[in-house]
Design an enzyme around this catalytic site. Structure first.
Site, PDB file in Angstrom:
ATOM      1  N   SER A  15       0.813  -1.220   0.000  1.00 54.73           N
ATOM      2  CA  SER A  15       0.000   0.000   0.000  1.00 54.73           C
ATOM      3  C   SER A  15       0.847   1.271   0.000  1.00 54.73           C
ATOM      4  O   SER A  15       0.330   2.358   0.240  1.00 54.73           O
ATOM      5  CB  SER A  15      -0.955   0.004   1.190  1.00 54.73           C
ATOM      6  OG  SER A  15      -0.224  -0.046   2.390  1.00 54.73           O
TER       7      SER A  15
ATOM      8  N   LEU B 132       3.309   4.158   1.258  1.00 53.14           N
ATOM      9  CA  LEU B 132       3.414   4.764   2.589  1.00 53.14           C
ATOM     10  C   LEU B 132       2.094   5.436   2.943  1.00 53.14           C
ATOM     11  O   LEU B 132       2.018   6.636   3.185  1.00 53.14           O
ATOM     12  CB  LEU B 132       4.563   5.776   2.638  1.00 53.14           C
ATOM     13  CG  LEU B 132       5.962   5.201   2.586  1.00 53.14           C
ATOM     14  CD1 LEU B 132       6.999   6.304   2.705  1.00 53.14           C
ATOM     15  CD2 LEU B 132       6.171   4.162   3.678  1.00 53.14           C
ATOM     16  N   HIS B 133       1.047   4.666   2.936  1.00 54.95           N
ATOM     17  CA  HIS B 133      -0.283   5.171   3.248  1.00 54.95           C
ATOM     18  C   HIS B 133      -0.813   4.511   4.507  1.00 54.95           C
ATOM     19  O   HIS B 133      -0.468   3.379   4.810  1.00 54.95           O
ATOM     20  CB  HIS B 133      -1.237   4.909   2.075  1.00 54.95           C
ATOM     21  CG  HIS B 133      -0.803   5.625   0.839  1.00 54.95           C
ATOM     22  ND1 HIS B 133      -1.065   6.945   0.634  1.00 54.95           N
ATOM     23  CD2 HIS B 133      -0.074   5.211  -0.221  1.00 54.95           C
ATOM     24  CE1 HIS B 133      -0.543   7.319  -0.521  1.00 54.95           C
ATOM     25  NE2 HIS B 133       0.070   6.280  -1.052  1.00 54.95           N
ATOM     26  N   ALA B 134      -1.638   5.204   5.233  1.00 57.46           N
ATOM     27  CA  ALA B 134      -2.348   4.746   6.426  1.00 57.46           C
ATOM     28  C   ALA B 134      -1.468   3.950   7.393  1.00 57.46           C
ATOM     29  O   ALA B 134      -0.620   4.525   8.054  1.00 57.46           O
ATOM     30  CB  ALA B 134      -3.600   3.985   6.039  1.00 57.46           C
TER      31      ALA B 134
ATOM     32  N   PRO C  37       1.071   1.670   7.110  1.00 61.12           N
ATOM     33  CA  PRO C  37       2.533   1.735   6.983  1.00 61.12           C
ATOM     34  C   PRO C  37       3.088   3.109   7.384  1.00 61.12           C
ATOM     35  O   PRO C  37       4.144   3.186   8.002  1.00 61.12           O
ATOM     36  CB  PRO C  37       2.790   1.451   5.504  1.00 61.12           C
ATOM     37  CG  PRO C  37       1.597   0.705   5.047  1.00 61.12           C
ATOM     38  CD  PRO C  37       0.457   1.242   5.854  1.00 61.12           C
TER      39      PRO C  37
END
Length: 94
Positions: free
Chosen positions: A14, A16-18, A20
């Protein structure tokens, strides 16, 4: 202050979203080193952001397969290297 810099391709599915990004921030706050992240594809005008800021990381919009530059300024080289290694393990897990 010693500086450690590392370029890597993000392999986290995913980007570097949410989640992570949140894990990234938690790892960055556990070190005394000052850590920044920048998009490698933005060239010399790439503006590094503070790795301790979820909003800054999300604003980079880093996706899987994109290259980033991690940079840590630490009180000593070992501290800086450990910070970069911990963040690299989140962005590009083996």
């Amino acid at each position: 202050m010693p500086v450690v810099e590392r370029r890597l391709v993000v392999t986290e599915e995913s980007g570097l979203h949410a989640r992570p990004a949140a894990a990234f921030v938690q790892a960055a706050t556990r070190t005394d080193a000052q850590v920044t992240v920048a998009r490698a594809d933005a060239g010399p005008e790439a503006r590094p952001v503070n790795a301790r800021s979820v909003l800054s990381l999300l604003a980079l919009s880093v996706r899987c397969g994109e290259e980033i530059v991690l940079r840590a300024d630490g009180a000593d080289e070992e501290t800086a290297r450990q910070a970069v290694d911990a963040l690299a393990a989140i962005a590009a897990p083996a």
